[in-house]
Motif scaffolding. Structure first.
Motif, PDB file in Angstrom:
ATOM      1  N   LYS A 154       3.991   4.921   1.836  1.00 44.11           N
ATOM      2  CA  LYS A 154       4.862   6.986   1.736  1.00 44.11           C
ATOM      3  C   LYS A 154       4.511   7.782   2.356  1.00 44.11           C
ATOM      4  O   LYS A 154       4.766   8.409   2.485  1.00 44.11           O
ATOM      5  CB  LYS A 154       5.375   6.627  -0.106  1.00 44.11           C
ATOM      6  N   ASN A 155       2.792   8.025   2.095  1.00 45.12           N
ATOM      7  CA  ASN A 155       1.625   8.601   2.735  1.00 45.12           C
ATOM      8  C   ASN A 155       0.960   8.241   3.750  1.00 45.12           C
ATOM      9  O   ASN A 155       0.558   7.068   4.030  1.00 45.12           O
ATOM     10  CB  ASN A 155       1.116   8.926   1.550  1.00 45.12           C
ATOM     11  N   VAL A 184       4.315   1.605  12.678  1.00 47.23           N
ATOM     12  CA  VAL A 184       5.039   2.099  11.494  1.00 47.23           C
ATOM     13  C   VAL A 184       6.054   1.188  11.175  1.00 47.23           C
ATOM     14  O   VAL A 184       6.564   1.053   9.987  1.00 47.23           O
ATOM     15  CB  VAL A 184       6.057   2.651  12.680  1.00 47.23           C
ATOM     16  N   LYS A 185       6.844  -0.239  11.961  1.00 42.57           N
ATOM     17  CA  LYS A 185       6.656  -1.487  10.993  1.00 42.57           C
ATOM     18  C   LYS A 185       6.344  -2.388  10.283  1.00 42.57           C
ATOM     19  O   LYS A 185       6.560  -2.269   8.819  1.00 42.57           O
ATOM     20  CB  LYS A 185       7.345  -2.421  12.211  1.00 42.57           C
ATOM     21  N   SER A 186       4.798  -1.777  10.041  1.00 41.07           N
ATOM     22  CA  SER A 186       4.366  -3.032   9.514  1.00 41.07           C
ATOM     23  C   SER A 186       3.952  -1.629   8.429  1.00 41.07           C
ATOM     24  O   SER A 186       3.993  -2.243   7.206  1.00 41.07           O
ATOM     25  CB  SER A 186       2.839  -3.105  10.071  1.00 41.07           C
ATOM     26  N   MET A 187       3.683  -0.985   8.230  1.00 37.65           N
ATOM     27  CA  MET A 187       3.338   0.341   6.990  1.00 37.65           C
ATOM     28  C   MET A 187       4.509   0.728   6.585  1.00 37.65           C
ATOM     29  O   MET A 187       4.985   0.479   5.184  1.00 37.65           O
ATOM     30  CB  MET A 187       3.143   1.959   8.100  1.00 37.65           C
ATOM     31  N   ASP A 188       5.993   0.091   7.171  1.00 37.32           N
ATOM     32  CA  ASP A 188       6.946   0.084   6.087  1.00 37.32           C
ATOM     33  C   ASP A 188       7.201  -1.138   5.458  1.00 37.32           C
ATOM     34  O   ASP A 188       7.458  -1.701   4.476  1.00 37.32           O
ATOM     35  CB  ASP A 188       8.297   0.027   6.579  1.00 37.32           C
ATOM     36  N   LYS A 189       6.282  -1.874   6.102  1.00 40.33           N
ATOM     37  CA  LYS A 189       7.052  -3.758   5.682  1.00 40.33           C
ATOM     38  C   LYS A 189       5.507  -3.441   4.315  1.00 40.33           C
ATOM     39  O   LYS A 189       6.210  -4.361   2.698  1.00 40.33           O
ATOM     40  CB  LYS A 189       5.849  -4.484   6.672  1.00 40.33           C
ATOM     41  N   ALA A 226       1.422  -0.933   0.141  1.00 37.26           N
ATOM     42  CA  ALA A 226      -0.135  -0.337  -0.147  1.00 37.26           C
ATOM     43  C   ALA A 226       1.107   1.168  -0.501  1.00 37.26           C
ATOM     44  O   ALA A 226       1.771   1.108   0.915  1.00 37.26           O
ATOM     45  CB  ALA A 226      -0.795   0.001   0.813  1.00 37.26           C
ATOM     46  N   THR A 227       0.798   2.109  -0.634  1.00 40.09           N
ATOM     47  CA  THR A 227       1.184   3.936  -0.813  1.00 40.09           C
ATOM     48  C   THR A 227       1.232   4.062   0.009  1.00 40.09           C
ATOM     49  O   THR A 227       1.762   5.171   0.644  1.00 40.09           O
ATOM     50  CB  THR A 227       1.660   3.986  -2.382  1.00 40.09           C
ATOM     51  N   THR A 228      -0.406   3.902   0.948  1.00 45.11           N
ATOM     52  CA  THR A 228      -0.857   5.467   1.945  1.00 45.11           C
ATOM     53  C   THR A 228      -1.926   4.511   2.713  1.00 45.11           C
ATOM     54  O   THR A 228      -2.262   3.238   2.597  1.00 45.11           O
ATOM     55  CB  THR A 228      -2.239   6.121   0.700  1.00 45.11           C
ATOM     56  N   GLU A 266       6.937  11.973  10.059  1.00 51.03           N
ATOM     57  CA  GLU A 266       8.061  12.240   9.658  1.00 51.03           C
ATOM     58  C   GLU A 266       9.303  12.244   9.555  1.00 51.03           C
ATOM     59  O   GLU A 266       9.877  12.311   8.905  1.00 51.03           O
ATOM     60  CB  GLU A 266       7.657  13.875   9.477  1.00 51.03           C
ATOM     61  N   ALA A 267       9.723  11.736  11.341  1.00 53.48           N
ATOM     62  CA  ALA A 267      11.188  11.734  11.830  1.00 53.48           C
ATOM     63  C   ALA A 267      11.357  10.444  10.675  1.00 53.48           C
ATOM     64  O   ALA A 267      12.005  10.075  10.452  1.00 53.48           O
ATOM     65  CB  ALA A 267      10.860  11.366  12.516  1.00 53.48           C
ATOM     66  N   GLU A 268      10.313   8.908  10.581  1.00 50.64           N
ATOM     67  CA  GLU A 268      10.083   7.864  10.095  1.00 50.64           C
ATOM     68  C   GLU A 268       9.592   7.952   8.585  1.00 50.64           C
ATOM     69  O   GLU A 268      10.567   7.109   7.405  1.00 50.64           O
ATOM     70  CB  GLU A 268       9.298   6.703  10.250  1.00 50.64           C
ATOM     71  N   GLY A 269       9.997   9.491   7.998  1.00 57.16           N
ATOM     72  CA  GLY A 269      10.200   9.514   6.446  1.00 57.16           C
ATOM     73  C   GLY A 269       9.034   9.574   5.422  1.00 57.16           C
ATOM     74  O   GLY A 269       8.573   9.600   4.799  1.00 57.16           O
ATOM     75  N   PHE A 270       8.083   9.575   6.410  1.00 55.77           N
ATOM     76  CA  PHE A 270       6.721   9.342   5.278  1.00 55.77           C
ATOM     77  C   PHE A 270       6.041  10.904   5.372  1.00 55.77           C
ATOM     78  O   PHE A 270       5.734  12.006   6.177  1.00 55.77           O
ATOM     79  CB  PHE A 270       4.951   8.848   6.958  1.00 55.77           C
ATOM     80  N   ALA A 271       5.289  10.777   3.944  1.00 61.94           N
ATOM     81  CA  ALA A 271       4.807  12.456   3.926  1.00 61.94           C
ATOM     82  C   ALA A 271       3.248  12.035   4.871  1.00 61.94           C
ATOM     83  O   ALA A 271       2.728  11.417   4.317  1.00 61.94           O
ATOM     84  CB  ALA A 271       4.313  12.633   2.556  1.00 61.94           C
ATOM     85  N   VAL A 272       3.235  13.011   5.657  1.00 53.51           N
ATOM     86  CA  VAL A 272       1.815  13.759   6.681  1.00 53.51           C
ATOM     87  C   VAL A 272       1.245  14.624   6.725  1.00 53.51           C
ATOM     88  O   VAL A 272       1.652  15.303   5.719  1.00 53.51           O
ATOM     89  CB  VAL A 272       2.260  13.011   7.862  1.00 53.51           C
TER      90      VAL A 272
END
Length: 153
Positions: free
Chosen positions: A106-107, A97-102, A54-56, A124-130
């Protein structure tokens, strides 16, 4: 005549007993139960079962008083083809956060009470566009999504 009455009574009793039995007795058990040790981990289990990528993602507060935010955001998640994750409204859940990375997210759309400065900064610190979407309270948040949906049609 007496045997007929007994047979009819037996059938009636059997019918009542069977009608009170749960439907699961008669159905094939081909369902999979998705769960975690708490509501946050359950949201991860559901997201990972529904999406291989998933991108979002949509993040909502899992606190008891704020669960309605996730419900209100469900149409948005469907529109974006995005999983809904739950987190604490004051702190981003590391497992989420780990699941979203998996999944390759990105968004992140943070809704309602979860759109706190702390959660947004952590994402945002983890690099996601929020993107933050929240009203002044749960009613305003819910109406925001319904009015937004009407205007996008």
């Amino acid at each position: 005549m007496r045997k007929l009455k007994k047979a009819l009574a037996s059938l009636a009793i059997a019918g009542m007993v069977l009608s009170m039995a749960p439907a699961s007795i008669f159905a094939a058990d081909d369902t999979t139960r998705l769960y975690g040790d708490n509501r946050y981990l359950t949201s991860i289990a559901v997201a990972e079962a529904a999406y291989s990528e998933a991108t979002t993602a949509v993040v909502a507060a899992g606190n008891q008083a704020n669960l309605v935010d996730a419900l209100a955001a469900a149409p948005l998640a469907a529109q974006k083809d995005a999983p809904i994750y739950l987190t604490d409204k004051a702190d981003m859940n590391d497992s989420v956060v780990k699941s979203m990375d998996k999944l390759g997210v990105k968004n992140v759309i943070v809704v309602g009470a979860a759109a706190s400065d702390a959660v947004v900064k952590e994402l945002e610190a983890e690099g996601f566009a929020v993107q933050k979407l929240a009203g002044q309270g749960r009613v305003e948040t819910a109406s925001f999504f319904s009015s937004r949906r009407r205007h996008t049609r």
